[in-house]
Design a protein around this motif. Structure first.
Motif, short mmCIF file in Angstrom:
data_model
loop_
_atom_site.label_atom_id
_atom_site.label_comp_id
_atom_site.label_asym_id
_atom_site.label_seq_id
_atom_site.Cartn_x
_atom_site.Cartn_y
_atom_site.Cartn_z
N GLN A 85 22.63 -46.38 -50.48
CA GLN A 85 21.97 -46.69 -49.19
C GLN A 85 21.69 -47.98 -49.18
O GLN A 85 21.98 -48.75 -48.20
N TRP A 86 20.84 -48.73 -50.15
CA TRP A 86 20.27 -49.97 -50.09
C TRP A 86 20.44 -50.98 -51.54
O TRP A 86 20.70 -51.87 -51.45
N ALA A 87 20.27 -50.15 -52.48
CA ALA A 87 20.32 -50.86 -53.90
C ALA A 87 21.44 -51.28 -54.12
O ALA A 87 22.37 -50.65 -54.55
N GLY A 88 21.76 -52.65 -54.06
CA GLY A 88 22.85 -53.47 -54.42
C GLY A 88 24.05 -53.49 -53.36
O GLY A 88 24.95 -53.76 -53.64
N ARG A 89 23.59 -52.93 -52.14
CA ARG A 89 24.59 -53.00 -50.95
C ARG A 89 24.99 -54.43 -50.49
O ARG A 89 26.11 -54.70 -50.33
N ASP A 90 23.91 -55.19 -50.88
CA ASP A 90 24.25 -56.43 -50.84
C ASP A 90 24.39 -57.14 -52.12
O ASP A 90 23.40 -57.06 -52.94
N VAL A 91 25.36 -57.47 -52.57
CA VAL A 91 25.69 -58.19 -54.13
C VAL A 91 26.49 -59.35 -53.89
O VAL A 91 27.16 -59.46 -53.34
N ILE A 92 25.68 -60.22 -54.81
CA ILE A 92 26.19 -61.42 -54.82
C ILE A 92 26.72 -61.79 -56.43
O ILE A 92 26.03 -61.29 -57.47
N TYR A 93 28.01 -62.16 -56.75
CA TYR A 93 28.55 -62.02 -57.85
C TYR A 93 28.86 -63.80 -58.33
O TYR A 93 29.10 -64.41 -57.37
N LYS A 94 28.31 -64.11 -59.46
CA LYS A 94 28.44 -65.43 -59.91
C LYS A 94 29.32 -65.46 -61.28
O LYS A 94 28.62 -64.61 -62.09
N LYS A 95 30.17 -66.24 -61.34
CA LYS A 95 30.69 -66.30 -62.55
C LYS A 95 30.05 -66.91 -63.74
O LYS A 95 29.75 -66.33 -64.81
N GLU A 96 29.24 -67.94 -63.35
CA GLU A 96 27.96 -68.17 -64.18
C GLU A 96 26.95 -68.81 -63.48
O GLU A 96 26.90 -69.50 -62.34
N VAL A 97 25.57 -68.40 -64.02
CA VAL A 97 24.28 -68.86 -63.61
C VAL A 97 23.54 -69.25 -64.69
O VAL A 97 23.88 -68.82 -66.00
N ASP A 98 22.60 -69.87 -64.57
CA ASP A 98 21.58 -70.17 -65.65
C ASP A 98 20.92 -68.80 -66.13
O ASP A 98 20.96 -68.49 -67.11
N SER A 99 20.19 -68.18 -65.08
CA SER A 99 19.70 -66.82 -65.01
C SER A 99 19.66 -65.91 -63.64
O SER A 99 19.40 -66.64 -62.69
N THR A 100 20.16 -64.60 -63.83
CA THR A 100 20.38 -63.95 -62.67
C THR A 100 18.96 -63.91 -62.18
O THR A 100 18.80 -63.74 -60.95
N ASN A 101 17.84 -63.81 -62.94
CA ASN A 101 16.37 -63.52 -62.38
C ASN A 101 16.12 -64.96 -61.66
O ASN A 101 15.52 -64.76 -60.60
N THR A 102 16.29 -66.08 -62.21
CA THR A 102 16.01 -67.07 -61.47
C THR A 102 16.73 -67.35 -60.04
O THR A 102 15.94 -67.73 -59.37
N TYR A 103 18.10 -66.90 -60.20
CA TYR A 103 18.76 -67.01 -59.06
C TYR A 103 18.23 -66.10 -58.03
O TYR A 103 17.80 -66.32 -56.76
N ALA A 104 17.76 -64.85 -58.60
CA ALA A 104 17.28 -63.74 -57.56
C ALA A 104 15.97 -64.23 -57.14
O ALA A 104 15.62 -63.89 -56.06
N LYS A 105 15.02 -64.89 -57.90
CA LYS A 105 13.97 -65.35 -57.45
C LYS A 105 13.99 -66.45 -56.40
O LYS A 105 13.22 -66.41 -55.11
N GLN A 106 15.04 -67.17 -56.38
CA GLN A 106 15.14 -68.19 -55.13
C GLN A 106 15.57 -67.39 -54.10
O GLN A 106 15.17 -67.67 -52.95
N LEU A 107 16.35 -66.23 -54.00
CA LEU A 107 16.70 -65.69 -52.93
C LEU A 107 15.43 -64.93 -52.21
O LEU A 107 15.29 -64.96 -51.08
#
Ligand code: BTN
Length: 325
Positions: A75-97
């Motif tokens: 319904q909602w968890a992961g319905r909006d998904v952003i894929y990155k080939k490479e990031v420093d950290s997905t946690n850091t990226y999600a915190k920026q979001l």
């Protein structure tokens, strides 16, 4: 469009004509053909036969926006998904979001993390193409003091997803490591931004060792992967989707009471520490005792002979008296 065509091919199970795909999605033949070409370039094997149409032969272990979106049916968890080939950290990226307009339930998935982070300032090795490195952004209406319990909710969700999708029975090492045969298969890092009485956002980061064939010498004794345990590689997008499905289910139960009263029996049933002697690494004072399971706040109850001490997951961790578990 790629995602829609991918879903169309998958649902069809056999050949589906270009015309049918055009009608199903209200697009031109050229658009269908372009999407098929892009999917092939991404590694999907798609057969094309005159007068019959297209057929999806094989889906490799791909992580991409289309592959993830076409697998996640929550319904909602992961319905909006952003894929990155490479990031420093997905946690850091999600915190920026989280600081910006990222919505509740947005999921960030990467193939490689160049600066993956673990608990207690450790780094998390995140090589290409074999692991699941992902972070879920949450914006719950809840007091900040309840947030650390979400780590346990995620641990339970991953335990179930590993069982259902990868046929691996993991146990939970309180609060948030998943362990198979005494070795770690998944770690979880939860981070929060909050005011005194209000959460701005929470990021729950999950690292699953999926298809690693080996580990560096220094962690061979403490780390394992789905592949090493089962001899079979898992399609990572399937496992991501399964974790999201399970998390959504358990999160709803958690939010009804905003504690773990509805989940503690399930959690305790798969907790590896239960009934074992543990060393509590409390910075104020280390001690040993017998782990007796969690309470509704997610605290570990440790019997020390003369008392039962409640250990809070935010502050301390535990070790087995004779090793990691
Ligand atoms: C731990 O056991 O120490 C927690 C490890 C958490 C690793 C994951 S991988 C995805 C997300 N991004 C990070 O930088 N860390 C978490």
């Amino acid at each position: 469009m790629k995602t829609k065509i991918l879903c169309g091919l998958r649902e069809a199970k056999d050949f589906v004509s270009g015309q049918e795909l055009c009608e199903q999605f209200g697009v031109s033949r050229t658009a269908v053909w372009k999407a098929i070409k892009q999917l092939r370039e991404a590694g999907y094997e798609i057969e094309a036969v005159q007068n019959r149409g297209y057929r999806l032969i094989e889906t490799p272990d791909i992580l991409s926006d289309s592959e993830l979106s076409s697998r996640i049916h929550t319904q909602w968890a992961g319905r909006d998904v952003i894929y990155k080939k490479e990031v420093d950290s997905t946690n850091t990226y999600a915190k920026q979001l989280g600081e910006q307009s990222g919505g509740h339930g947005t999921l960030v998935v990467a193939d490689i993390q160049t600066a993956g982070r673990g608990r207690r300032g450790r780094n998390w090795v995140s090589p290409e193409g074999c692991g699941i490195w992902m972070s879920l952004l949450l914006k719950p209406d809840m007091l900040p003091g309840n947030a650390s319990m979400l780590t346990l909710v995620m641990a339970l969700a991953v335990q179930r997803a590993l069982e259902k999708t990868a046929h691996v029975t993991a146990q939970i090492k309180w609060p948030n490591d998943l362990v198979v045969n005494g070795k770690k298969i998944c770690g979880i890092l939860t981070e929060m931004s909050a005011q005194m009485d209000e959460i701005n956002y929470i990021v729950v980061g999950v690292g699953i060792n999926a298809n690693m064939e080996e580990f560096p010498q220094e962690c061979r004794d403490v780390a394992t992967s789905v592949y090493l345990e089962t001899g079979a590689k898992v399609r990572r997008a399937d496992l991501v989707a399964s974790v999201m499905e399970q998390f959504e289910f358990y999160y709803d139960i958690f939010m009804r009471t905003q504690d773990l009263s509805g989940l503690m029996d399930a959690y305790n049933a798969c907790m590896i520490n239960e009934g074992r002697e543990v060393r509590v690494l409390d910075p104020k004072k280390e001690f040993t005792g017998i782990a007796m399971g969690i309470n509704e706040r997610g605290e570990l109850m440790v019997g020390t002979g003369d008392a039962v001490v409640k250990v809070d997951s935010g502050e301390v961790s535990v070790r087995g008296v004779y090793g990691y578990v």
